[in-house]
Design a protein around this motif. Sequence first.
Motif, PDB file in Angstrom:
ATOM      1  N   LEU A  13       0.750  -0.994  -0.035  1.00  0.00           N
ATOM      2  CA  LEU A  13      -0.124   0.035  -0.023  1.00  0.00           C
ATOM      3  C   LEU A  13       0.934   1.044   0.039  1.00  0.00           C
ATOM      4  N   ALA A  16       2.280   1.623  -3.238  1.00  0.00           N
ATOM      5  CA  ALA A  16       1.351   2.438  -4.441  1.00  0.00           C
ATOM      6  C   ALA A  16       1.138   3.804  -4.204  1.00  0.00           C
ATOM      7  N   ASN A  17       1.143   4.283  -2.762  1.00  0.00           N
ATOM      8  CA  ASN A  17       0.838   5.689  -2.436  1.00  0.00           C
ATOM      9  C   ASN A  17       1.934   6.448  -3.013  1.00  0.00           C
ATOM     10  N   PHE A  19       3.903   5.710  -5.686  1.00  0.00           N
ATOM     11  CA  PHE A  19       3.636   5.849  -7.224  1.00  0.00           C
ATOM     12  C   PHE A  19       2.517   6.758  -7.423  1.00  0.00           C
ATOM     13  N   PHE A  20       1.499   6.752  -6.680  1.00  0.00           N
ATOM     14  CA  PHE A  20       0.205   7.932  -6.803  1.00  0.00           C
ATOM     15  C   PHE A  20       0.871   9.389  -6.899  1.00  0.00           C
ATOM     16  N   LEU A  23       3.046  10.242  -9.606  1.00  0.00           N
ATOM     17  CA  LEU A  23       2.088  10.280 -11.025  1.00  0.00           C
ATOM     18  C   LEU A  23       1.414  11.608 -10.760  1.00  0.00           C
ATOM     19  N   LEU A  24       1.142  12.203  -9.502  1.00  0.00           N
ATOM     20  CA  LEU A  24       0.270  13.297  -9.540  1.00  0.00           C
ATOM     21  C   LEU A  24       1.380  14.486  -9.949  1.00  0.00           C
ATOM     22  N   LEU A  27       2.005  14.543 -13.475  1.00  0.00           N
ATOM     23  CA  LEU A  27       0.847  15.247 -14.213  1.00  0.00           C
ATOM     24  C   LEU A  27       0.506  16.613 -13.954  1.00  0.00           C
ATOM     25  N   PHE A  30       3.203  18.313 -16.327  1.00  0.00           N
ATOM     26  CA  PHE A  30       2.418  18.113 -17.915  1.00  0.00           C
ATOM     27  C   PHE A  30       1.316  19.157 -18.119  1.00  0.00           C
ATOM     28  N   ILE A  34       0.917  21.677 -20.956  1.00  0.00           N
ATOM     29  CA  ILE A  34      -0.160  21.518 -22.026  1.00  0.00           C
ATOM     30  C   ILE A  34      -0.708  23.043 -22.216  1.00  0.00           C
ATOM     31  N   LEU A  38      -1.050  24.830 -25.666  1.00  0.00           N
ATOM     32  CA  LEU A  38      -2.244  25.305 -26.053  1.00  0.00           C
ATOM     33  C   LEU A  38      -2.360  26.864 -26.407  1.00  0.00           C
ATOM     34  N   PHE A  41      -0.556  27.302 -29.617  1.00  0.00           N
ATOM     35  CA  PHE A  41      -1.160  26.938 -30.753  1.00  0.00           C
ATOM     36  C   PHE A  41      -2.321  27.921 -31.117  1.00  0.00           C
TER      37      PHE A  41
ATOM     38  N   THR B  10      -8.352  -3.442  -1.333  1.00  0.00           N
ATOM     39  CA  THR B  10      -7.783  -2.293  -1.099  1.00  0.00           C
ATOM     40  C   THR B  10      -6.506  -2.181  -2.337  1.00  0.00           C
ATOM     41  N   ASN B  14      -6.416   0.326  -5.268  1.00  0.00           N
ATOM     42  CA  ASN B  14      -5.063   1.127  -5.666  1.00  0.00           C
ATOM     43  C   ASN B  14      -4.626   1.166  -7.156  1.00  0.00           C
ATOM     44  N   SER B  18      -4.798   3.903 -10.093  1.00  0.00           N
ATOM     45  CA  SER B  18      -3.584   4.238 -10.690  1.00  0.00           C
ATOM     46  C   SER B  18      -3.803   4.497 -12.165  1.00  0.00           C
ATOM     47  N   LEU B  21      -5.887   7.107 -13.486  1.00  0.00           N
ATOM     48  CA  LEU B  21      -5.285   8.322 -13.534  1.00  0.00           C
ATOM     49  C   LEU B  21      -4.399   8.398 -14.724  1.00  0.00           C
ATOM     50  N   PHE B  25      -4.704  10.976 -17.989  1.00  0.00           N
ATOM     51  CA  PHE B  25      -3.588  11.552 -18.278  1.00  0.00           C
ATOM     52  C   PHE B  25      -3.333  11.412 -19.851  1.00  0.00           C
ATOM     53  N   MET B  29      -3.454  13.942 -23.286  1.00  0.00           N
ATOM     54  CA  MET B  29      -2.169  14.048 -24.112  1.00  0.00           C
ATOM     55  C   MET B  29      -2.461  13.814 -25.413  1.00  0.00           C
ATOM     56  N   VAL B  32      -4.556  17.065 -26.656  1.00  0.00           N
ATOM     57  CA  VAL B  32      -3.778  18.099 -27.160  1.00  0.00           C
ATOM     58  C   VAL B  32      -3.011  17.823 -28.190  1.00  0.00           C
ATOM     59  N   GLY B  36      -3.374  20.066 -31.563  1.00  0.00           N
ATOM     60  CA  GLY B  36      -2.092  20.476 -32.229  1.00  0.00           C
ATOM     61  C   GLY B  36      -1.969  20.100 -33.856  1.00  0.00           C
ATOM     62  N   ILE B  39      -4.380  22.088 -36.003  1.00  0.00           N
ATOM     63  CA  ILE B  39      -4.071  23.494 -36.057  1.00  0.00           C
ATOM     64  C   ILE B  39      -2.862  23.649 -36.992  1.00  0.00           C
ATOM     65  N   ILE B  43      -2.844  25.550 -40.582  1.00  0.00           N
ATOM     66  CA  ILE B  43      -1.965  26.721 -40.775  1.00  0.00           C
ATOM     67  C   ILE B  43      -1.047  26.350 -42.008  1.00  0.00           C
TER      68      ILE B  43
END
Lengths: 157, 149
Positions: A13, A16-17, A19-20, A23-24, A27, A30, A34, A38, A41, B10, B14, B18, B21, B25, B29, B32, B36, B39, B43
């Motif tokens: 556990l 995994a936390n 890793f979370f 990843l956050l 993100l 990123f 982005i 944007l 663009f 659990t 988890n 993950s 998420l 993501f 991407m 986007v 891109g 566009i 152009i």
Amino acid sequence: MILLKILKGKAELKQANLFFIELLVVLLFFSFSIAVILKIFAVADYKQNASTLTEKSIICAQSIAEVFSVNGDIADTSAFVFGEEAEVTDGVCCIMLDDDMKPSADGKNELIMTEKHDETSAGVLSSLNIAFSRNESEIYALECYAYISSDGGAADE
Amino acid sequence: MKILNNTRVTGVLNTVASLLLFLMFTVCMLVVIGAGAGIYSRINKSYETTYGSAAAIRYVSNKIKASDSCEIIENGKGIVFENDNLMCIIYEGTDGIYEKNLPVGSEIITDGGNVVVENTGMTVSDNGDLYEISVNCSGDNIKMFVRKG
């Protein structure tokens, strides 16, 4: 035995936390990237549209100047270039154009032509101010002249 | 036993969270990248049509202004310019607008020239004291008037 399994589960556990969290964070970076990309663009698209409009305005203005230099009259010029005679009030003519520089009532581009005449003994010197604008900001402006001699012929440049 | 089951559930939750998420993501991407690419493609196409047409029309109009005399040939698909001892033929071909230089007095043949502007069509017509040049590049049509002489 059971205790070992519970401890193993807790360790998993924790991994995994971690890793979370990683990843956050990734993100987050990123998402900032982005947002910047944007925006780039959007600006690139806007600039391309603006430069295309400017280019077409320049070519249209050049055409109007060439035709005016031959006939020296704003109404004849607009009829020749756009295929329809535009209304002239006190030497000012306003035409709405679309993005292809063609007359359109729904067009967003405004063409204002202002004409002045200076009469001399030998002929008439006419000047024409051509201005393109969109959303009240000027895109391109050009001033041209035409000299019509008294015998009716346009002078050579 | 119950504790073991809870731990297992659990763990599975988890992993699934993950993956979700990560999937979100990835989808963002891809959106986007798609935006891109769209566009960039727009152009690029707009650049090619506008500047291809503008370059062609300016080239022909400058040639008309710089020449001593002009003659329209091939029903408006070509134009011949004469300057001193040189004759220049600009014509519409299969791949675009072509140009060919010949000595004055040569036979006018619209073949064997060099491409000046690619993927562009051209039409020139006589309107009294003016020439009307119309250029077509990828569906985008631009017209320009040039004074004679």
